[in-house]
Design a protein around this motif. Sequence first.
Motif, PDB file in Angstrom:
ATOM      1  N   GLY A  56       0.929  -1.235   0.057  1.00  0.00           N
ATOM      2  CA  GLY A  56       0.152   0.091  -0.079  1.00  0.00           C
ATOM      3  C   GLY A  56       1.189   1.428   0.185  1.00  0.00           C
ATOM      4  N   PRO A  57       0.274   2.341  -0.192  1.00  0.00           N
ATOM      5  CA  PRO A  57       0.622   4.168  -0.629  1.00  0.00           C
ATOM      6  C   PRO A  57       1.642   4.404   1.402  1.00  0.00           C
ATOM      7  N   PHE A  58       1.078   3.769   2.514  1.00  0.00           N
ATOM      8  CA  PHE A  58       1.864   3.808   3.722  1.00  0.00           C
ATOM      9  C   PHE A  58       2.726   2.606   4.144  1.00  0.00           C
ATOM     10  N   GLY A  59       3.066   1.356   3.216  1.00  0.00           N
ATOM     11  CA  GLY A  59       3.678  -0.069   4.074  1.00  0.00           C
ATOM     12  C   GLY A  59       5.099   1.093   4.009  1.00  0.00           C
ATOM     13  N   LEU A  60       6.037   0.029   4.786  1.00  0.00           N
ATOM     14  CA  LEU A  60       7.367   0.637   4.937  1.00  0.00           C
ATOM     15  C   LEU A  60       8.100  -0.429   4.377  1.00  0.00           C
ATOM     16  N   ASN A  61       9.032   0.061   3.678  1.00  0.00           N
ATOM     17  CA  ASN A  61      10.194  -1.036   3.117  1.00  0.00           C
ATOM     18  C   ASN A  61      11.636  -0.223   3.460  1.00  0.00           C
ATOM     19  N   PRO A  62      12.596  -0.673   3.069  1.00  0.00           N
ATOM     20  CA  PRO A  62      13.904  -0.047   3.805  1.00  0.00           C
ATOM     21  C   PRO A  62      14.247   1.249   3.902  1.00  0.00           C
ATOM     22  N   THR A  63      13.645   1.613   2.472  1.00  0.00           N
ATOM     23  CA  THR A  63      13.952   3.773   2.103  1.00  0.00           C
ATOM     24  C   THR A  63      12.889   4.393   3.117  1.00  0.00           C
ATOM     25  N   ARG A  64      11.875   3.778   3.624  1.00  0.00           N
ATOM     26  CA  ARG A  64      11.265   4.779   3.967  1.00  0.00           C
ATOM     27  C   ARG A  64      11.674   4.385   5.639  1.00  0.00           C
TER      28      ARG A  64
END
Length: 62
Positions: free
Chosen positions: A8-16
Amino acid sequence: MSDEPKTGPFGLNPTRIMILLMGALVLLISIGMFLGGPNSYQALRDASNAAKEPTAEQLSGD
């Protein structure tokens, strides 16, 4: 089809996560600068200790 789950648009990934950590660091530094840093705290402690002892004027009774 890929097997990657959609976050989704607010999911956490390493960059975020890295951006969030850098933002938290900037916020912490900003708060420290606003409060005056460690030097001001040491000056406040010194002034507090000096205020507990009477001055020369107070000792002379003037």
